[in-house]
Design an enzyme around this catalytic site. Sequence first.
Site, PDB file in Angstrom:
ATOM      1  N   TRP A   1       0.761  -1.229   0.001  1.00 16.16           N
ATOM      2  CA  TRP A   1      -0.050   0.025  -0.006  1.00 16.16           C
ATOM      3  C   TRP A   1       0.732   1.311  -0.093  1.00 16.16           C
ATOM      4  O   TRP A   1       1.791   1.542   0.967  1.00 16.16           O
ATOM      5  CB  TRP A   1      -0.840   0.109   1.235  1.00 16.16           C
ATOM      6  CG  TRP A   1      -2.107  -0.982   1.378  1.00 16.16           C
ATOM      7  CD1 TRP A   1      -2.142  -2.036   2.147  1.00 16.16           C
ATOM      8  CD2 TRP A   1      -3.217  -0.828   0.748  1.00 16.16           C
ATOM      9  NE1 TRP A   1      -3.156  -2.673   2.092  1.00 16.16           N
ATOM     10  CE2 TRP A   1      -4.195  -1.789   1.140  1.00 16.16           C
ATOM     11  CE3 TRP A   1      -3.968  -0.036  -0.283  1.00 16.16           C
ATOM     12  CZ2 TRP A   1      -5.239  -1.955   0.725  1.00 16.16           C
ATOM     13  CZ3 TRP A   1      -5.042  -0.111  -0.717  1.00 16.16           C
ATOM     14  CH2 TRP A   1      -5.998  -1.014  -0.058  1.00 16.16           C
ATOM     15  N   ASP A   2       0.506   2.174  -0.961  1.00 16.90           N
ATOM     16  CA  ASP A   2       1.027   3.438  -0.814  1.00 16.90           C
ATOM     17  C   ASP A   2       0.360   4.049   0.417  1.00 16.90           C
ATOM     18  O   ASP A   2      -0.839   3.785   0.442  1.00 16.90           O
ATOM     19  CB  ASP A   2       0.857   4.318  -2.105  1.00 16.90           C
ATOM     20  CG  ASP A   2       1.303   5.755  -1.922  1.00 16.90           C
ATOM     21  OD1 ASP A   2       2.164   6.070  -1.542  1.00 16.90           O
ATOM     22  OD2 ASP A   2       0.376   6.557  -2.261  1.00 16.90           O
TER      23      ASP A   2
END
Length: 235
Positions: free
Chosen positions: A16-17
């Site tokens: 995940w960013d």
Amino acid sequence: MNKKDVEMSKFEIILWDVDQTLLDFELSQAYALGESFQKFGLEMKEEVLSRYAEINTAYWKRHELGEVSKEELLTGRFETLFLELGVENIDIGAFAAVYQKALGSVYYFRDDSFTLCSKLKGKVRQYAVTNGVTATQRNKLHLSGLDKILDDIFISEEIGYPKPQREYFERCFQRIPGFQKDKALIVGDSLTSDIRGGNQVGIPCCWYNPEGKENHSGLQVDYEIKNLWELEDII
């Protein structure tokens, strides 16, 4: 994670960013700049926030390319802003410190990301991959409770390289037990950081594109979503 979940999941690992994907960076940025301007007795106008956002984005893109260091970025963006505004006699280092602390003191979820990540826990392993400042990101993720859901947090300042550099991702992969590229999916809003990085190391990419922007980058996007919850149908 039980056997049934593994068999049903196309992907076992989600990268995940954080900023503008799991958390709304633009809202945090507006809050932090407003707080900093107030503390230094400066007038905050909407056009100032808009211009700062442009300057900040440009500095981060240069950092991704290795053109400026993290230290140059953290002060340079404010030097550029104040030069344009004609503001003098500001201690840039002190201002940057106040801003950074304020930035890490608030958080805003995008698409109820906390509930989504909670639901996915145990079905897939989840990791944060972020270019943010260590103290800021760790505090934000702690306050939000995401740090208790994620399996690990990989911050460029700690890794030694920024996204999208190959070295950043390779070091992250080394810290993920049993990592397999075809079983991992990177999810992020930035073509130049998240998607380019995924392309460079050969992992599937999911572009979070809520505004429906067009992709003129020439980069390979395997999946595109406008809402984070669409990820359930992909994995």
